[in-house]
Write a protein that holds these residues in place. Sequence first.
Motif, short mmCIF file in Angstrom:
data_model
loop_
_atom_site.label_atom_id
_atom_site.label_comp_id
_atom_site.label_asym_id
_atom_site.label_seq_id
_atom_site.Cartn_x
_atom_site.Cartn_y
_atom_site.Cartn_z
N TRP A 334 -4.31 -4.29 -1.50
CA TRP A 334 -4.87 -3.11 -2.18
C TRP A 334 -5.94 -3.47 -3.21
CZ3 TRP A 334 -6.18 1.54 -1.50
CH2 TRP A 334 -6.43 2.41 -2.56
N ASP A 364 -2.02 -2.42 2.91
CA ASP A 364 -1.83 -1.22 2.09
C ASP A 364 -2.60 -0.04 2.68
OD1 ASP A 364 -1.90 0.43 -0.62
OD2 ASP A 364 -0.50 -1.21 -0.95
N ASN A 478 1.86 9.85 -4.06
CA ASN A 478 0.82 9.78 -5.07
C ASN A 478 0.39 11.07 -5.74
OD1 ASN A 478 0.13 6.93 -5.37
ND2 ASN A 478 -0.23 7.07 -3.17
N CYS A 524 7.50 3.39 -4.19
CA CYS A 524 6.26 3.38 -4.98
C CYS A 524 5.87 4.83 -5.22
CB CYS A 524 5.17 2.66 -4.19
SG CYS A 524 3.57 2.62 -5.00
N TRP A 543 7.65 -0.72 -6.66
CA TRP A 543 6.42 -1.21 -7.30
C TRP A 543 6.39 -0.65 -8.73
CZ3 TRP A 543 3.21 -4.64 -8.24
CH2 TRP A 543 1.87 -4.45 -8.54
C1 DGJ Z 1 -0.71 3.84 -5.29
C2 DGJ Z 1 0.01 2.53 -5.28
O1 DGJ Z 1 0.71 2.35 -6.45
C3 DGJ Z 1 -0.99 1.41 -5.04
O2 DGJ Z 1 -0.34 0.18 -5.10
C4 DGJ Z 1 -1.65 1.63 -3.72
O3 DGJ Z 1 -0.71 1.52 -2.69
C5 DGJ Z 1 -2.32 2.99 -3.68
N1 DGJ Z 1 -1.42 4.03 -4.04
C6 DGJ Z 1 -2.91 3.27 -2.33
O4 DGJ Z 1 -3.41 4.52 -2.23
#
Ligand code: DGJ
Length: 726
Positions: A334, A364, A478, A524, A543
Amino acid sequence: MAITVENGVFHIETANTLYQMKADAFGVLVHLWYGNKTDYCMDYLLDYPDVGFAGNIYEAENQRTYSLNTLPLEYATHGVGDFRVPAISVTHGDGSTGLDLRFLEYRIEKGKYGIPGLPAVYAGNSEAETLEIVLKDKYSEVEVSLKYGVFWEEDVITRSVVVRNNGNAPVIIKRVHSLCMDIPYGDWEWVHFHGRHTMERQVERVPLIYGIQESSSTRGTSSHQQNPTVLLCEKDCTETAGFCIGAAFMYSGGFQTQVEKDQLGQVRLVMGINPDTFSWHLDAGESFHAPEVILSCSGNGMGELSHRFHNIIRNNVCRGKYKLADRPVLINNWEATYFAFDEEKIVKIAQQASELGIDMMVLDDGWFGKRDSDTSGLGDWFVNEAKLQGGLDRLIGQINRMGMKFGIWFEPEMVSEDSELYRTHPEWAMRIPGRDPMRSRYQLVLDMANPEVAEYLYQTVSKILRDYNIEYVKWDMNRSICDWYSVTLPKERQTEVPHRYILGLYHLLERLTDEFPEVLFEGCSGGGGRFDAGMLYYCPQIWCSDGTDAHERTFIQYGTSFFYPISTVGSHVSAVPNHQTGRSTSIRTRGTVAMAGSFGYELDLDKLTAEEKEEVAGQVCMYKKHQELIYNGLYYRLSNPYMENLSAWAFVSGEQSKVLVQGVVFRAASNVLRTRIRLTGLDEEAKYRMLQDGRIYTGKALMSGGILLPQIAGDDVSFTLFLERI
Ligand code: DGJ
């Protein structure tokens, strides 16, 4: 027996702690004690003050001193004269809201209860006991079961709640917290873990003020901003002495922790699903199961409390092949490439990594659909052939031939509007009819409460895991969630969507982790935005943060360590100047910090000098040598980075024979003494040889006098010391 009942008093004992409550003459379940063992019934501490404007239950007649508003209660309800924060609040079929819970019965069973559809601390039948206390509303058919899972050796008690509607009209649950604890005496401080994206789990310790203090999330995830863990410490509590209580909510959605200091200075702690984004329609005959809280306390400071949480999470929350095993050292592309990669680039990174001893290449974001930036492609989980011309087969084949494992990134819960999935199934994205949805990172959220969506994701992800030799999955997520609405639910159940989303997610993760036990799942959410005990039930590592700056990471990892074991903390060495802060630290410092976790790299190895590559090879070797100690040893915080010019920590093996001390000194200064650190957790009577200077110390000297670090030149310089008992 960990659980005994004597004269209506419930005693829950663990090796070093005692929890007590009793059903009093009115059937009210009164909390008596949670703390060190006393070998005594603690009801003599109950006080019945005559406090103005306190309500008295009807049967108490003219006893002004019997009030639910001043008694320490085991599970506080709304609407019956206790005006502190309630644990539960319901609306009955007739629209009224009083809930007067009285003791009905109890059961004690061997083993640990489970919770349908939710993660829970697990145990073999001989390892734990369960106490269930059933309370019933005096005036309706609502029953509430309080469940206690008791782990003797671990000094842990879990708590969960079941609400049953045995009546014949629906009941609305407006709030149902999993933990309620009243603490009448003491001078308490509140420790909570706040933060933001790239800077999660910052530690704040403050005296309690009169009124309510809260840490919570309404984001649909446990969040970067507040963590679903809490500590209450007595004022004099330190790392190694004093009393503290800790609670961790085993849930990955919105939560609420409230600490109230009432008019008498008594403290109430409640923790559970956030009522701001929750209410539940409980039809006649239905039950609702609240998620679990993990509870522990210690009379020997916060370090011991952390060990108890580390222990229970590592052994009784994390599951699967990797729960205690060494994990592969990985390299993730990443921060090396972001979206700009092709097969050749990934193979090159993997080739260099394999030469340095790294075990696994993780591909990634950006390998699928039309995904050249974060504006498109989510949902289209098929290979982007423009980037990976030979497909995943050829890429993985090349990586495996280097002797490396291969891992891959998914963000299954999300969808981009510019995707085939969205064009085919726009109704799968959450939005409120008649309103535009909020975008965040340009993306929308899939409705995980819709079984069709969850089934589609299961089919898609499992097919990829079946078709290719994938040994690791990074499960990302995310954005925060709003626009709660599911096309599958009637209007009276729309307020259930946030919790049903989490149930859908857990069900999907359960199916996948069950079917692919060999795959290492890493959680994550933009780094550590969903770092909680719920996710750790499915993913033994998460993560820790998108903040990869070694200096800032020492703070993030310090906060994370209060509840979460080191093996669960995904941590990587990244490039300098750091992409988030612009700060430069040496490759050694970055390695030292990342080693206090599940270790890996996340940078373009091509850009390292020959010396730096040599350092990397050395780090990988050293990590593998000490991995067992790092994962399964006792972790000690040796400094408070907020108060001192360094962050220092140590790993001590169970038999106190091996000690790895590491840390970072922050700011250099001229004309000062060398930095001293004092160790903890060693055998006082033993002698230890330090590998670095060959000198022999006594355990007593190391813990009282400490050691002087070598003279350090420059900012953010790390150190590593290894001691072995002789
Ligand atoms: C957020 C993650 O924390 C990163 O490590 C990476 O995977 C990005 N998303 C990718 O969009």
